[in-house]
Design a protein around this motif. Structure first.
Motif, PDB file in Angstrom:
ATOM      1  N   TRP A 190       0.821  -1.211   0.000  1.00 44.10           N
ATOM      2  CA  TRP A 190       0.000   0.000   0.000  1.00 44.10           C
ATOM      3  C   TRP A 190       0.856   1.263   0.000  1.00 44.10           C
ATOM      4  O   TRP A 190       0.533   2.238  -0.696  1.00 44.10           O
ATOM      5  N   TYR A 241       2.061   1.570  -3.547  1.00 34.38           N
ATOM      6  CA  TYR A 241       0.986   1.995  -4.447  1.00 34.38           C
ATOM      7  C   TYR A 241       0.628   3.465  -4.234  1.00 34.38           C
ATOM      8  O   TYR A 241       0.395   4.199  -5.196  1.00 34.38           O
ATOM      9  N   VAL A 284      -3.938   2.331 -10.542  1.00 30.83           N
ATOM     10  CA  VAL A 284      -5.297   2.201 -10.001  1.00 30.83           C
ATOM     11  C   VAL A 284      -5.786   0.762 -10.131  1.00 30.83           C
ATOM     12  O   VAL A 284      -6.375   0.209  -9.204  1.00 30.83           O
ATOM     13  N   LYS A 285      -5.519   0.136 -11.265  1.00 26.18           N
ATOM     14  CA  LYS A 285      -5.917  -1.266 -11.459  1.00 26.18           C
ATOM     15  C   LYS A 285      -5.252  -2.162 -10.411  1.00 26.18           C
ATOM     16  O   LYS A 285      -5.906  -3.018  -9.808  1.00 26.18           O
ATOM     17  N   LEU A 329      -6.859  -1.590  -6.934  1.00 29.58           N
ATOM     18  CA  LEU A 329      -8.176  -2.221  -6.825  1.00 29.58           C
ATOM     19  C   LEU A 329      -8.058  -3.729  -6.636  1.00 29.58           C
ATOM     20  O   LEU A 329      -8.762  -4.319  -5.816  1.00 29.58           O
ATOM     21  N   ARG A 330      -7.151  -4.332  -7.378  1.00 29.77           N
ATOM     22  CA  ARG A 330      -6.977  -5.789  -7.251  1.00 29.77           C
ATOM     23  C   ARG A 330      -6.364  -6.152  -5.902  1.00 29.77           C
ATOM     24  O   ARG A 330      -6.741  -7.152  -5.299  1.00 29.77           O
ATOM     25  N   SER A 358      -6.701  -4.437  -3.139  1.00 29.98           N
ATOM     26  CA  SER A 358      -7.753  -4.191  -2.164  1.00 29.98           C
ATOM     27  C   SER A 358      -8.717  -5.373  -2.080  1.00 29.98           C
ATOM     28  O   SER A 358      -9.213  -5.702  -1.004  1.00 29.98           O
ATOM     29  N   ALA A 359      -8.942  -6.019  -3.224  1.00 31.79           N
ATOM     30  CA  ALA A 359      -9.822  -7.181  -3.277  1.00 31.79           C
ATOM     31  C   ALA A 359      -9.101  -8.475  -2.914  1.00 31.79           C
ATOM     32  O   ALA A 359      -9.709  -9.541  -2.903  1.00 31.79           O
TER      33      ALA A 359
END
Length: 129
Positions: free
Chosen positions: A19, A22, A111-112, A115-116, A118-119
């Protein structure tokens, strides 16, 4: 010898480092896209060093693909910027347009990846752009 894939549960600190990396990448990517919001290249270098140092710690986990994703994103963007730098010599518009497209592509990848992550999903090879 078996060819079974062994899933190793990542250390929770890897997600924290991921994180941090990122977010540093995101600050630089947004700064590259928005005029007048230039972020320091030093932030990008710090994020790249984090990814290079922690990549081996993530080996065998779903997060390893994120470390590689960020490293590839930086390297490909850097190569693209260098290869299109000559466009600035022609006129302002071609150089600006090329670098804006590269910056948008870099922002998309960050961003991609966020998001991945985070999931809790890895960056599969089929998703590499």
């Amino acid at each position: 010898m078996s060819n079974d894939i062994v899933t190793v549960e990542p250390d929770s600190s890897l997600k924290t480092w991921g994180w941090i990396s990122y977010i540093l990448h995101l600050v630089v990517a947004v700064g590259a896209v928005l005029p007048g919001a230039q972020a320091s290249v030093a932030l990008l270098l710090i994020a790249l060093v984090i990814d290079l140092v922690k990549r081996d710690d993530a080996a065998g986990t779903w997060q390893a693909s994120h470390f590689s994703w960020r490293i590839r994103s930086v390297l490909w963007a850097g190569v693209a910027y260098v290869l299109t730098s000559w466009l600035w010599l022609l006129f302002l518009l071609p150089g600006w347009l090329a670098w804006a497209l590269i910056s948008l592509w870099f922002l998309y990848r960050i961003v991609k990846g966020m998001l991945r992550m985070s999931a809790g999903r890895s960056m599969e090879p089929s998703n590499v752009v």
